[in-house]
Design a protein around this motif. Sequence first.
Motif, PDB file in Angstrom:
ATOM      1  N   ILE A 258       5.379 -10.246  16.388  1.00 43.03           N
ATOM      2  CA  ILE A 258       6.779 -10.011  16.040  1.00 43.03           C
ATOM      3  C   ILE A 258       7.029 -10.673  14.685  1.00 43.03           C
ATOM      4  CG2 ILE A 258       9.182 -10.462  16.632  1.00 43.03           C
ATOM      5  CD1 ILE A 258       8.385 -10.506  19.562  1.00 43.03           C
ATOM      6  N   VAL A 259       7.446  -9.886  13.701  1.00 38.26           N
ATOM      7  CA  VAL A 259       7.665 -10.419  12.361  1.00 38.26           C
ATOM      8  C   VAL A 259       9.133 -10.834  12.204  1.00 38.26           C
ATOM      9  CG1 VAL A 259       7.334 -10.061   9.898  1.00 38.26           C
ATOM     10  CG2 VAL A 259       5.897  -8.823  11.529  1.00 38.26           C
ATOM     11  N   CYS A 260       9.375 -12.103  12.191  1.00 38.06           N
ATOM     12  CA  CYS A 260      10.652 -12.767  11.885  1.00 38.06           C
ATOM     13  C   CYS A 260      11.882 -12.067  12.478  1.00 38.06           C
ATOM     14  CB  CYS A 260      10.788 -12.966  10.385  1.00 38.06           C
ATOM     15  SG  CYS A 260      12.054 -14.204   9.953  1.00 38.06           S
ATOM     16  N   PHE A 261      12.613 -11.278  11.673  1.00 43.06           N
ATOM     17  CA  PHE A 261      13.899 -10.724  12.095  1.00 43.06           C
ATOM     18  C   PHE A 261      13.783  -9.867  13.349  1.00 43.06           C
ATOM     19  CE2 PHE A 261      17.697  -8.013  11.775  1.00 43.06           C
ATOM     20  CZ  PHE A 261      18.670  -8.962  11.501  1.00 43.06           C
ATOM     21  N   ASP A 262      12.627  -9.284  13.584  1.00 39.76           N
ATOM     22  CA  ASP A 262      12.428  -8.445  14.772  1.00 39.76           C
ATOM     23  C   ASP A 262      12.613  -9.230  16.077  1.00 39.76           C
ATOM     24  OD1 ASP A 262      11.938  -6.165  13.295  1.00 39.76           O
ATOM     25  OD2 ASP A 262       9.758  -6.304  13.435  1.00 39.76           O
ATOM     26  N   ARG A 263      12.531 -10.551  16.007  1.00 38.66           N
ATOM     27  CA  ARG A 263      12.676 -11.351  17.236  1.00 38.66           C
ATOM     28  C   ARG A 263      14.117 -11.362  17.734  1.00 38.66           C
ATOM     29  NH1 ARG A 263      13.554 -15.146  13.272  1.00 38.66           N
ATOM     30  NH2 ARG A 263      14.937 -16.890  13.805  1.00 38.66           N
TER      31      ARG A 263
ATOM     32  N   ALA B  17      -5.761  -5.920  13.447  1.00 43.46           N
ATOM     33  CA  ALA B  17      -4.481  -5.206  13.437  1.00 43.46           C
ATOM     34  C   ALA B  17      -3.589  -5.737  12.331  1.00 43.46           C
ATOM     35  CB  ALA B  17      -3.774  -5.359  14.786  1.00 43.46           C
ATOM     36  N   ILE B  18      -2.676  -4.880  11.875  1.00 41.76           N
ATOM     37  CA  ILE B  18      -1.617  -5.264  10.951  1.00 41.76           C
ATOM     38  C   ILE B  18      -0.306  -4.738  11.516  1.00 41.76           C
ATOM     39  CG2 ILE B  18      -0.668  -5.038   8.625  1.00 41.76           C
ATOM     40  CD1 ILE B  18      -3.530  -4.517   7.641  1.00 41.76           C
ATOM     41  N   ALA B  19       0.663  -5.634  11.697  1.00 47.66           N
ATOM     42  CA  ALA B  19       1.993  -5.246  12.162  1.00 47.66           C
ATOM     43  C   ALA B  19       2.979  -5.420  11.018  1.00 47.66           C
ATOM     44  CB  ALA B  19       2.414  -6.106  13.355  1.00 47.66           C
ATOM     45  N   ARG B  20       3.788  -4.402  10.769  1.00 46.44           N
ATOM     46  CA  ARG B  20       4.786  -4.456   9.699  1.00 46.44           C
ATOM     47  C   ARG B  20       6.171  -4.693  10.298  1.00 46.44           C
ATOM     48  NH1 ARG B  20       3.454   1.163   6.770  1.00 46.44           N
ATOM     49  NH2 ARG B  20       3.473   1.811   8.955  1.00 46.44           N
ATOM     50  N   LYS B  21       6.972  -5.499   9.623  1.00 49.27           N
ATOM     51  CA  LYS B  21       8.325  -5.784  10.108  1.00 49.27           C
ATOM     52  C   LYS B  21       9.114  -4.480  10.200  1.00 49.27           C
ATOM     53  CE  LYS B  21      10.496  -9.356   8.365  1.00 49.27           C
ATOM     54  NZ  LYS B  21      11.368 -10.210   7.506  1.00 49.27           N
ATOM     55  N   ASN B  22       9.759  -4.284  11.357  1.00 44.98           N
ATOM     56  CA  ASN B  22      10.468  -3.033  11.614  1.00 44.98           C
ATOM     57  C   ASN B  22      11.921  -3.039  11.140  1.00 44.98           C
ATOM     58  OD1 ASN B  22       8.373  -1.531  13.249  1.00 44.98           O
ATOM     59  ND2 ASN B  22       8.535  -3.400  14.456  1.00 44.98           N
TER      60      ASN B  22
ATOM     61  N   TRP C 174       0.858  -1.187   0.000  1.00 46.37           N
ATOM     62  CA  TRP C 174       0.000   0.000   0.000  1.00 46.37           C
ATOM     63  C   TRP C 174       0.895   1.238   0.000  1.00 46.37           C
ATOM     64  CZ3 TRP C 174       0.097  -2.836   4.684  1.00 46.37           C
ATOM     65  CH2 TRP C 174       0.514  -2.149   5.816  1.00 46.37           C
ATOM     66  N   ASP C 175       0.335   2.333  -0.491  1.00 48.86           N
ATOM     67  CA  ASP C 175       1.092   3.577  -0.676  1.00 48.86           C
ATOM     68  C   ASP C 175       2.371   3.327  -1.474  1.00 48.86           C
ATOM     69  OD1 ASP C 175      -0.835   4.950   0.743  1.00 48.86           O
ATOM     70  OD2 ASP C 175       0.222   4.769   2.659  1.00 48.86           O
ATOM     71  N   ALA C 176       2.280   2.433  -2.464  1.00 45.59           N
ATOM     72  CA  ALA C 176       3.375   2.143  -3.391  1.00 45.59           C
ATOM     73  C   ALA C 176       4.597   1.520  -2.717  1.00 45.59           C
ATOM     74  CB  ALA C 176       3.785   3.411  -4.141  1.00 45.59           C
ATOM     75  N   GLN C 177       4.418   0.990  -1.515  1.00 51.64           N
ATOM     76  CA  GLN C 177       5.496   0.311  -0.799  1.00 51.64           C
ATOM     77  C   GLN C 177       5.096  -1.143  -0.531  1.00 51.64           C
ATOM     78  OE1 GLN C 177       8.381   1.893  -0.312  1.00 51.64           O
ATOM     79  NE2 GLN C 177       7.542   3.820  -1.076  1.00 51.64           N
ATOM     80  N   ILE C 178       6.093  -1.979  -0.256  1.00 52.88           N
ATOM     81  CA  ILE C 178       5.854  -3.384   0.050  1.00 52.88           C
ATOM     82  C   ILE C 178       6.325  -3.660   1.477  1.00 52.88           C
ATOM     83  CG2 ILE C 178       6.441  -5.775  -0.545  1.00 52.88           C
ATOM     84  CD1 ILE C 178       6.798  -4.839  -3.432  1.00 52.88           C
ATOM     85  N   TYR C 179       5.501  -4.357   2.241  1.00 51.83           N
ATOM     86  CA  TYR C 179       5.796  -4.642   3.642  1.00 51.83           C
ATOM     87  C   TYR C 179       5.629  -6.131   3.937  1.00 51.83           C
ATOM     88  CZ  TYR C 179       5.078   0.410   4.143  1.00 51.83           C
ATOM     89  OH  TYR C 179       5.156   1.773   4.011  1.00 51.83           O
ATOM     90  N   SER C 180       6.504  -6.638   4.792  1.00 53.23           N
ATOM     91  CA  SER C 180       6.314  -7.963   5.373  1.00 53.23           C
ATOM     92  C   SER C 180       5.508  -7.776   6.650  1.00 53.23           C
ATOM     93  CB  SER C 180       7.662  -8.613   5.676  1.00 53.23           C
ATOM     94  OG  SER C 180       7.484  -9.875   6.280  1.00 53.23           O
TER      95      SER C 180
ATOM     96  N   ALA D 164      10.948 -17.473   8.760  1.00 55.56           N
ATOM     97  CA  ALA D 164      11.402 -18.254   7.619  1.00 55.56           C
ATOM     98  C   ALA D 164      12.820 -18.715   7.945  1.00 55.56           C
ATOM     99  CB  ALA D 164      11.365 -17.431   6.334  1.00 55.56           C
ATOM    100  N   ASN D 165      12.943 -19.763   8.761  1.00 54.56           N
ATOM    101  CA  ASN D 165      14.236 -20.267   9.221  1.00 54.56           C
ATOM    102  C   ASN D 165      14.675 -21.446   8.363  1.00 54.56           C
ATOM    103  OD1 ASN D 165      14.092 -18.433  11.311  1.00 54.56           O
ATOM    104  ND2 ASN D 165      13.505 -19.942  12.854  1.00 54.56           N
ATOM    105  N   GLU D 166      15.916 -21.403   7.891  1.00 54.14           N
ATOM    106  CA  GLU D 166      16.417 -22.508   7.078  1.00 54.14           C
ATOM    107  C   GLU D 166      17.326 -23.424   7.887  1.00 54.14           C
ATOM    108  OE1 GLU D 166      18.829 -21.345   3.754  1.00 54.14           O
ATOM    109  OE2 GLU D 166      19.556 -19.539   4.749  1.00 54.14           O
TER     110      GLU D 166
END
Length: 267
Positions: free
Chosen positions: A148-153, A109-114, A90-96, A175-177
Amino acid sequence: MIRIACAQLHLTKDMEENYHKALLYLHKAKLAGAQLVCFPEGQLSEYTPQYAGLPKENIAIALDHPYIKGFCHACRNEGIIGVFSLTLTWDAQIYSTMMVIDETGCIKAIARKNHIVRAPHFYEQDYFTPGDDGFIVVPTSAGNIGLIVCFDRHYPESFRTLALKGADVAITAVANETTEPLEIFQWELRIPAFQNSFYTVMVNRTGREGVMDFCGQSLVAAPDGTLTALAGVEEELLLANMDYEKSKILRNEKQYLSLRRRDMFEL
């Protein structure tokens, strides 16, 4: 007592296939008695950031996309809360992001990765804009859900912030490998569960996607730091019961939060 379901999924390049798999697992979660179901990071597509510098077209969906309407409809029909992890534009940006839809079908609610990383297999800065939402706690009928979105943890402040905001559980979509430090990642959830006297949840992808092997091993950690549930390496629906009264008792006994002196922390 709250029952949570973690949908540990093998995802493909076919967004439609992934969408219908999510609906199937949402239904399975309801049949298993769960009040709450959560999904791994970027659940509608192959993990795009494993590749550097690809075109950004068609990797994200808008807030009015039929899939989101479908998730709202499914949550309402099944009477279950869904914590979805979607790549949104949204607003021409992409968010996880992570999105909470309650049992009435309303987006709560929607939380975006920080924090957006750029490293081998994780070229996220090529695609995602950092969020500026901070860390969100969502009141629901299944407790106060922290996101908490992935890397934020990887930042301890993420969990402490959610605890101070009254979270009963902190859910992180990842997304852990297989090549990553899996035991450390497990402790990365268990230690903040202990330190904050609340439940922590990590829900992962599984299987081979492009150049990555995702390891599964989704987990639920209890407020005393022990493992309540641990998934294997295959696709599965991991179930766990969460007793928030246990959290309250431990929080009063341990006093980690109540004795915290804010004036001692400079940062």
